[in-house]
Write a protein that holds these residues in place. Sequence first.
Motif, PDB file in Angstrom:
ATOM      1  N   TRP A   1      10.656   2.262   2.320  1.00  0.00           N
ATOM      2  CA  TRP A   1      11.664   2.461   3.363  1.00  0.00           C
ATOM      3  C   TRP A   1      11.068   3.188   4.564  1.00  0.00           C
ATOM      4  N   LEU A   2      10.269   4.216   4.304  1.00  0.00           N
ATOM      5  CA  LEU A   2       9.625   4.962   5.391  1.00  0.00           C
ATOM      6  C   LEU A   2       8.673   4.065   6.185  1.00  0.00           C
ATOM      7  N   ALA A   3       7.904   3.225   5.475  1.00  0.00           N
ATOM      8  CA  ALA A   3       6.959   2.326   6.146  1.00  0.00           C
ATOM      9  C   ALA A   3       7.679   1.344   7.055  1.00  0.00           C
TER      10      ALA A   3
ATOM     11  N   LEU B   1       9.640  -5.882   5.569  1.00  0.00           N
ATOM     12  CA  LEU B   1       9.947  -6.521   4.299  1.00  0.00           C
ATOM     13  C   LEU B   1       9.470  -7.974   4.311  1.00  0.00           C
ATOM     14  N   PRO B   2       8.898  -8.452   3.203  1.00  0.00           N
ATOM     15  CA  PRO B   2       8.513  -9.868   3.136  1.00  0.00           C
ATOM     16  C   PRO B   2       9.732 -10.764   3.309  1.00  0.00           C
TER      17      PRO B   2
ATOM     18  N   PRO C   1      10.443   4.385  -9.460  1.00  0.00           N
ATOM     19  CA  PRO C   1      11.333   3.646  -8.549  1.00  0.00           C
ATOM     20  C   PRO C   1      11.662   4.414  -7.272  1.00  0.00           C
ATOM     21  N   VAL C   2      11.842   5.729  -7.381  1.00  0.00           N
ATOM     22  CA  VAL C   2      12.138   6.530  -6.188  1.00  0.00           C
ATOM     23  C   VAL C   2      10.949   6.506  -5.232  1.00  0.00           C
TER      24      VAL C   2
ATOM     25  N   LEU D   1       0.837  -1.208   0.000  1.00  0.00           N
ATOM     26  CA  LEU D   1       0.000   0.000   0.000  1.00  0.00           C
ATOM     27  C   LEU D   1       0.873   1.258   0.000  1.00  0.00           C
ATOM     28  N   PHE D   2       1.857   1.287   0.884  1.00  0.00           N
ATOM     29  CA  PHE D   2       2.754   2.441   0.949  1.00  0.00           C
ATOM     30  C   PHE D   2       3.586   2.544  -0.332  1.00  0.00           C
ATOM     31  N   ALA D   3       4.071   1.407  -0.821  1.00  0.00           N
ATOM     32  CA  ALA D   3       4.882   1.413  -2.040  1.00  0.00           C
ATOM     33  C   ALA D   3       4.078   1.950  -3.222  1.00  0.00           C
TER      34      ALA D   3
END
Length: 472
Positions: free
Chosen positions: A378-380, A388-389, A370-371, A128-130
Amino acid sequence: MTLNIFSDNKLGSRANPPGAWKPLRRWAQVLTAPVERFLHIQASSGIILMLAAAVALIWANSQWSHLYHSLWHTPLGFRLGNLSFERDLHFWINDGLMAIFFFVIGLEIRREIHQGELSEMRRAALPLFAALGGMVVPAGVFIMLNQGLVTAQGWGIPMATDIAFAVGVMALLGKRISPALRIFLLTLAVVDDIGAILIIAIFYSAELSTLGFALAAIGILFIFLMQKLGIRSPWAYLAPALITWGGTYAAGIHPTIAGVVVGLMTPVRAWLETDQFLDIAETKVHKIRHMKNRDEAALLPHLSQLNTARKEAVSPVERIQQGLHGWVAFIIMPLFALANAGVPFGEASLANDGFNVFWGVMFGLILGKPVGVFLFSWLAVQLKIARLPTGVKWRGIFFVGLCAGIGFTMAIFIAQLAFTSGQTLETAKLAILCASGLAAGLAFATGLILLKPELADGAARTESEAEASADK
């Protein structure tokens, strides 16, 4: 559809249908076998999509370009007395067939919310964040480069991801892609689709009509009532679905949104559980086995009930999505590419506002995607909202961000809404094609360099093991 349904070792002389000429059928199987193998390859839909885009580009810039443009302006419609509805072929592809494409997206979203990666906030947080970062940053890049210009209305173009191409790149990398990384990309793409749908509905709709909304509401109400009446045949819902499509079109909302709405309303639970289906199947087989008279008339009721049980053991969402997947992946999307990717190079221009549009799309997809995906992921994780999975490292997240930069289908679709015609639209399309091709190449090269085959082996763990390691 495969020709080789029954193998010889199971049916012997009955391996060929009655009336079929065995030598001719054998040759047909030989000729179609490579096609069948190709269609079962994950990357095949992306390859066909790429070929359709290439054909469109070559055709639109050849000496037969006038035939390309005249084809899509061929009028099609119907007339019943004084009532008529006629539009060109381009409309029927972009607003008609693509409604089926969006219907399948609606089915996928419904399934994911029910039992997939979006069913639990803990699992859905990272994609979701990504996805949010992959929409906000590219849009910001485009707006920054088009600030104060009329072309700023195209900010939604670089926000979209083409899942067919992205999955195709992953398939080409084989064992370098772990199951967890693939699921992460697919979930991100689903959320990305939700965002694109909301953007189309809210920001790229015409003047709204109350009468159209009323008509769409009638279609939705009919679907709801039919479901409450227990009507199971998908074909029975075609008429109210068409009413909903017509209502959204008349309302000023893009009619493809009707496909999403109907998809989200599709039942997600099967009528029969697995044990119930097995009981019915065993009972019917037992009755047929002990029947004295086994002619077709006597068998038909039992076979019909078996067929109904077979269908109802699978949820309508799964059944319909599987039935439409081939049509969408190998016919509808390539047709859309063929009708929309034909950019006449002479009409695209980097002069004036075209410069801002071109680089806004290019930097939005190649850099912004990508950014945005990497930064928001990274923030999440840093804020402990997500993790991370298992088996996925930051290099994998960066790779997914590059894959997300392949905009193509949805990006072109939004460009058609942002810039209805003219030089600006052709420039935006050219930028989408260049950026998507470059993003695909960068993603593939990055996958070869950064992702190692052994990463996939270490990620093949069950969800319970992943949760256990997270708890520790």
